[in-house]
Write a protein that holds these residues in place. Sequence first.
Motif, mmCIF file in Angstrom:
data_model
loop_
_atom_site.group_PDB
_atom_site.id
_atom_site.type_symbol
_atom_site.label_atom_id
_atom_site.label_comp_id
_atom_site.label_asym_id
_atom_site.label_seq_id
_atom_site.Cartn_x
_atom_site.Cartn_y
_atom_site.Cartn_z
ATOM 1 N N GLY A 41 8.384 -10.162 -8.398
ATOM 2 C CA GLY A 41 8.250 -8.992 -7.443
ATOM 3 C C GLY A 41 9.370 -8.741 -6.617
ATOM 4 O O GLY A 41 9.329 -7.878 -5.856
ATOM 5 N N THR A 42 10.168 -9.472 -6.405
ATOM 6 C CA THR A 42 11.580 -9.351 -5.664
ATOM 7 C C THR A 42 12.358 -8.196 -6.329
ATOM 8 O O THR A 42 12.501 -8.160 -7.464
ATOM 9 C CB THR A 42 12.332 -10.729 -5.620
ATOM 10 O OG1 THR A 42 11.578 -11.638 -5.167
ATOM 11 C CG2 THR A 42 13.704 -10.560 -4.765
ATOM 12 N N THR A 43 12.862 -7.384 -5.342
ATOM 13 C CA THR A 43 13.714 -6.304 -5.860
ATOM 14 C C THR A 43 14.899 -6.092 -5.146
ATOM 15 O O THR A 43 14.915 -6.657 -4.021
ATOM 16 C CB THR A 43 13.071 -5.190 -5.589
ATOM 17 O OG1 THR A 43 13.427 -3.760 -6.365
ATOM 18 C CG2 THR A 43 12.499 -4.575 -4.334
ATOM 19 N N ALA A 44 15.961 -5.358 -5.844
ATOM 20 C CA ALA A 44 17.314 -5.270 -5.100
ATOM 21 C C ALA A 44 17.634 -3.837 -5.591
ATOM 22 O O ALA A 44 17.653 -3.540 -6.600
ATOM 23 C CB ALA A 44 18.216 -6.441 -5.245
ATOM 24 N N SER A 45 18.417 -3.157 -4.413
ATOM 25 C CA SER A 45 18.922 -1.801 -5.032
ATOM 26 C C SER A 45 20.114 -1.590 -4.382
ATOM 27 O O SER A 45 20.295 -2.024 -3.483
ATOM 28 C CB SER A 45 17.931 -0.780 -4.426
ATOM 29 O OG SER A 45 18.126 0.326 -4.828
ATOM 30 N N GLY A 46 21.229 -0.770 -4.899
ATOM 31 C CA GLY A 46 22.320 -0.424 -4.443
ATOM 32 C C GLY A 46 23.233 0.403 -5.387
ATOM 33 O O GLY A 46 22.705 0.888 -6.445
ATOM 34 N N ILE A 47 24.291 0.629 -4.898
ATOM 35 C CA ILE A 47 25.007 1.830 -5.569
ATOM 36 C C ILE A 47 25.933 0.963 -6.583
ATOM 37 O O ILE A 47 26.498 0.045 -6.149
ATOM 38 C CB ILE A 47 25.861 2.627 -4.667
ATOM 39 C CG1 ILE A 47 25.193 3.341 -3.674
ATOM 40 C CG2 ILE A 47 26.955 3.701 -5.508
ATOM 41 C CD1 ILE A 47 24.179 4.176 -4.458
ATOM 42 N N VAL A 48 26.256 1.353 -7.803
ATOM 43 C CA VAL A 48 26.935 0.742 -8.689
ATOM 44 C C VAL A 48 28.368 0.685 -8.436
ATOM 45 O O VAL A 48 28.872 2.041 -8.219
ATOM 46 C CB VAL A 48 26.737 1.241 -10.100
ATOM 47 C CG1 VAL A 48 27.550 0.848 -11.219
ATOM 48 C CG2 VAL A 48 25.081 1.079 -10.751
ATOM 49 N N LYS A 49 29.213 -0.424 -8.515
ATOM 50 C CA LYS A 49 30.412 -0.565 -8.177
ATOM 51 C C LYS A 49 31.125 -0.615 -9.255
ATOM 52 O O LYS A 49 32.344 -0.265 -9.374
ATOM 53 C CB LYS A 49 30.915 -1.471 -7.155
ATOM 54 C CG LYS A 49 29.930 -1.506 -5.785
ATOM 55 C CD LYS A 49 30.664 -0.526 -4.897
ATOM 56 C CE LYS A 49 32.140 -0.796 -4.444
ATOM 57 N NZ LYS A 49 32.686 0.055 -3.313
ATOM 58 N N SER A 50 30.773 -1.479 -10.359
ATOM 59 C CA SER A 50 31.231 -1.738 -11.567
ATOM 60 C C SER A 50 30.337 -2.223 -12.629
ATOM 61 O O SER A 50 29.275 -2.726 -12.324
ATOM 62 C CB SER A 50 32.418 -2.617 -11.429
ATOM 63 O OG SER A 50 31.726 -4.110 -11.047
ATOM 64 N N ILE A 51 30.425 -1.980 -13.765
ATOM 65 C CA ILE A 51 29.511 -2.612 -14.772
ATOM 66 C C ILE A 51 30.492 -3.262 -16.340
ATOM 67 O O ILE A 51 31.661 -2.458 -16.347
ATOM 68 C CB ILE A 51 28.616 -1.386 -15.296
ATOM 69 C CG1 ILE A 51 27.896 -1.863 -16.448
ATOM 70 C CG2 ILE A 51 29.531 -0.144 -15.726
ATOM 71 C CD1 ILE A 51 26.861 -1.028 -16.770
#
Length: 233
Positions: A41-51
């Motif tokens: 259930g743990t979640t994390a969110s953010g703006i993609v910096k690199s892939i």
Amino acid sequence: MFAAQPNPTPGFAPSADPLPSLAQVMSGGIPSAIGKDDPIGTTASGIVKSIDAQQQHDIDTGAPKFFDNGQPMMQIVVHIATEQHDPMIPGDDGVRAVYVKGKNIGALRNASRRVARDMPHVGDRFTVTYSANGEAKKRGWNPPKLYSYELQPNAAQLADVMQEPAPAPQQPAAFQQPAQPVQPQQPVFTPAQPPVNEQQIRQLAATGRSASEIAGFLGLSVAQVESALEPES
């Protein structure tokens, strides 16, 4: 001599921050967005910096991992800028790593397709959730962790795509009637008039036949017969 730098993987956006910062190196590298001890259930969110796509490495030895057929075991590494800040990490900038491998690659592929993306792009909002555990491959092994993903495409990028002029539709060629072949003009033949035999006309007239009867018999006009029967002056 310096070691050769690996070529970037085709199809992936180049990393804006290809190398960890000094603070990250001193702290042990870029932290994972979801830790190994975090609950389901743990979640994390953010703006993609690199892939990027990288080969997996053995946790204990650091050696690159391969399948039994010799193919390298690959994983996708996404760096996202989050609001997370660990007070135990000096200068923590909030960048976290998301490692996508195994069956989770298919889940990421499906999440990208749901928003008409081929993959996460730099600038997209990327959310990862630890959703469940899979089945352990062998007795005594830890079950694989299963994750779900959500993408929100970068609005500015979508606006640029929408503003690109669409190619003008091709106009269908106007239908033209095929040219009719020119028919050669047929010469007009005037049937030749039968010769007027005045002696024969007089002989028939002597038998009591009328001018119209003689004309029909000889194929002449009545005027021709009457002209032949006129007395000579």
